[in-house]
Scaffold this active site. Structure first.
Site, PDB file in Angstrom:
ATOM      1  N   GLU A   1       0.827  -1.207   0.000  1.00 38.66           N
ATOM      2  CA  GLU A   1       0.000   0.000   0.000  1.00 38.66           C
ATOM      3  C   GLU A   1       0.859   1.255   0.000  1.00 38.66           C
ATOM      4  O   GLU A   1       0.570   2.225  -0.712  1.00 38.66           O
ATOM      5  CB  GLU A   1      -0.931  -0.008   1.214  1.00 38.66           C
ATOM      6  CG  GLU A   1      -1.988  -1.100   1.207  1.00 38.66           C
ATOM      7  CD  GLU A   1      -3.086  -0.857   0.178  1.00 38.66           C
ATOM      8  OE1 GLU A   1      -3.084   0.215  -0.456  1.00 38.66           O
ATOM      9  OE2 GLU A   1      -3.953  -1.730   0.029  1.00 38.66           O
TER      10      GLU A   1
ATOM     11  N   ASP B   1      -4.586  -9.355  -8.290  1.00 41.48           N
ATOM     12  CA  ASP B   1      -4.910  -8.514  -9.443  1.00 41.48           C
ATOM     13  C   ASP B   1      -3.733  -7.749 -10.035  1.00 41.48           C
ATOM     14  O   ASP B   1      -3.427  -7.860 -11.223  1.00 41.48           O
ATOM     15  CB  ASP B   1      -6.044  -7.534  -9.088  1.00 41.48           C
ATOM     16  CG  ASP B   1      -5.797  -6.794  -7.776  1.00 41.48           C
ATOM     17  OD1 ASP B   1      -4.797  -7.085  -7.095  1.00 41.48           O
ATOM     18  OD2 ASP B   1      -6.620  -5.919  -7.428  1.00 41.48           O
TER      19      ASP B   1
ATOM     20  N   THR C   1      -1.055   1.049 -10.608  1.00 42.29           N
ATOM     21  CA  THR C   1      -2.314   0.497 -10.110  1.00 42.29           C
ATOM     22  C   THR C   1      -3.033   1.479  -9.193  1.00 42.29           C
ATOM     23  O   THR C   1      -4.197   1.292  -8.886  1.00 42.29           O
ATOM     24  CB  THR C   1      -2.071  -0.832  -9.371  1.00 42.29           C
ATOM     25  OG1 THR C   1      -3.301  -1.534  -9.212  1.00 42.29           O
ATOM     26  CG2 THR C   1      -1.421  -0.608  -8.007  1.00 42.29           C
TER      27      THR C   1
END
Length: 583
Positions: A141, A281, A478
């Protein structure tokens, strides 16, 4: 000499007049429609602009310099240490935020053309941001949000567009990014080279830290850490991310599938079920984007093998279920909101038809609930009982933007308009935009995620105004942070990549439009390496539903592996290329 028939002459003149009137009317209608669309795009652009500033200004008023805004109570959350921390363990005592939402907003301010606020934000961060804080953060993150945000903003601050007053910026954001990257390196000190999911920014990896991480967590670092190495000249960051990626790929099953979670010390899988959603993903996303950004063939080779495996074992019509990496057998038949990024990825590959098919289904679910729920059980056609929330996620808007860029089909602008209207109707409050706790009741949650400004608003704005992209090649991380495609970063430029992401393929008697990446995927081609030749299967390939190729309907037939054409069901009940193909 023949004399003209007066009646014939009159009829001819009438037909000419009617044709002229018809042509004039249709021409005016076309101009009217074009003008209407342009007006509608400007209207929607301004609507998204207002959304962004409603979220941004409320953050700056009630939450800055803390991490994220609580829009219902008009307070703040120091959430960088909470991201990915579902159990809220080991939270710091004296952490007061790192201006996370401001960092995430930097590139969005540039996309919206607000260079004045961009400069103000850059200078504040340059003077006040520090990472010498006792805070345990999630590596993935923090990488995509903070490191990616700083690197993208540094590039935008130093490119040829002169967005900052000369002399005020001296690479301070790059210095901050490098300081953060050095702190990340502690996480990679494992026997496998796979990084810990958690690292303390001040003290490194904590004693007795969990060794469990996700496929995304250790396989989606190469864009930001590769860019950091390119910008600083220090190869350690890219080398660490690349070593982790190589180790991860070496752990794949014979089917070229990976699991969802693993142990970074032993290198063993913990969860064997996998798909294209949460936990996996961005692994697929970063392979294709790393190939475009850095031009390394190994990224393409890994992506191609992984993409073909996804089509073989996860895809079911327009949907993608989950499957056991060891056997390929389906495990969970469910839609997760993070899967909605997949059509956007497929646009980069050139698999436009498949992207459009899946996108339609995701939007259908959006229309059904008003927003996209976090998890929807496909086999039961019902919401997951405990994951009914919508945290302002951007993935459907992202894929809508990519598909419009690829096709220019105005229907995608209608989808974008629907998304904008839903966000304003259900999530806008006086203090910003709130997440939805339950899509069945539209009960709100007191949280405005930083990615709402970094991605959701950005992709919606670019859908209606892509002037930021004019004459530029960008790859979006992303987290929606743009990184430019630079020849100086490439080992070898992809031969078919062009500034418009389109090229024209010329044949003997035809010219057809093709995606810039499609020549490397579809149709199947012979790859020559050294003295050996190998037939590479098309990444568009979708097998027939039955091994014996029998069928009752066209839906039971797949995509041909050598031509990428849709197979259909014959009158005799067999799948094949029965329809005449007209390019």
């Amino acid at each position: 000499m023949l004399t003209p028939n007066p009646k014939s002459t009159i009829r001819f003149r009438i037909w000419v007049l009617l044709f002229s009137l018809f042509f004039l009317a249709t021409s005016n209608l076309a101009k009217s429609e074009t003008g209407f669309r342009a007006t509608k795009k400007r209207f929607m652009r301004e609507k998204v602009r207002k959304m962004f500033y409603h979220a941004y200004n409320n953050y700056m008023t009630y939450a800055f310099p803390h991490d994220e805004l609580k829009p219902l109570t008009k307070t703040f959350a120091d959430s960088l240490s909470e991201l990915g921390n579902l159990k809220l363990e080991h939270l710091p005592q004296n952490y007061n935020g790192s201006a996370l939402t401001l960092i995430e907003s930097l590139s969005s301010l540039v996309v919206l053309g607000n260079n004045t606020e961009f400069e103000r934000a850059v200078l504040w961060l340059s003077e006040n941001l520090t990472f010498d804080v006792d805070a345990r953060i999630n590596l993935f993150e923090c990488n995509i949000r903070v490191l990616g945000g700083l690197l993208s903003a540094h590039i935008l601050a130093t490119d040829s567009r002169s967005r900052l007053v000369q002399g005020k910026y001296n690479n301070q954001l790059l210095a901050l990014a490098e300081d953060l990257g050095k702190r990340f390196l502690y996480a990679f000190a494992t026997p496998t080279g796979l990084p810990y999911a958690w690292v303390n920014l001040k003290y490194g990896v904590m004693e007795n830290e969990t060794t469990e991480t996700s496929t995304s967590g250790c396989g989606s670092l190469i864009l930001e850490m590769g860019a950091l190495s390119r910008l600083t000249g220090d190869p350690r960051y890219e080398a660490a991310a690349l070593r982790a990626l190589h180790k991860l790929w070496s752990m794949r099953s014979p089917l070229n599938l990976l699991g969802t979670t693993l142990d970074v010390v032993t290198g063993e899988w913990i969860e064997y079920s996998s798909g294209i959603g949460a936990g996996v993903d961005s692994f697929y996303e970063y392979l294709i984007k790393a190939h475009i950004l850095f031009g390394r063939e190994e990224f393409w080779d890994i992506f191609h093998s992984a993409y073909v495996a996804v089509q073989k074992y996860f895809r079911h019509g327009p949907w993608y279920h989950e499957a056991d990496m060891r056997t390929g057998r389906a495990t969970y038949w469910q839609l997760t909101s993070l899967q909605a990024f997949w059509p956007g990825l497929q646009v980069l590959v050139g698999d436009i038809l498949a992207a459009n098919s899946s996108h339609h289904e995701f939007f259908h679910v959006w229309e059904k609930f008003g927003v996209l729920p976090e998890r929807y059980l496909l086999n039961h056609e019902m919401l997951h009982p405990t994951e009914k929330y919508y945290p302002l996620r951007p993935e459907l808007a992202e894929s809508t933007f990519y598909l419009y860029q690829a096709t220019k089909d105005p229907w995608y602008m209608e989808v974008g308009e629907s998304i904008v209207n839903s966000l304003n109707l259900y999530t806008k409050v006086e203090g910003g935009f709130a997440s939805i706790k339950d899509v069945t009741t539209m009960q709100l949650e007191d949280h405005q995620h930083s990615f709402f400004l970094a991605e959701t608003c950005k992709y919606l704005y670019l859908l209606f105004d892509d002037s930021f992209l004019a004459d530029q090649n960008y790859i979006f991380t992303t987290e929606g942070h743009p990184l430019p495609v630079l020849s100086s970063w490439h080992e070898r430029l992809p031969e078919t990549f062009t500034s418009t992401n389109w090229t024209f393929v010329k044949g003997i008697s035809q010219v057809k439009r093709a995606s810039a990446m499609s020549l490397q995927v579809c149709p199947a081609s012979t790859l020559v390496r050294g003295t050996t030749a190998q037939l590479v299967e098309s990444a568009c390939h979708v097998p027939d539903a039955r091994a014996d190729h029998r069928c009752m309907t066209d839906e039971e037939c797949g995509i041909d592996s050598t031509s990428c054409r849709q197979r259909t069901c014959s009158m005799a009940g067999y799948c094949g290329l029965w329809l005449l193909f007209i390019p």
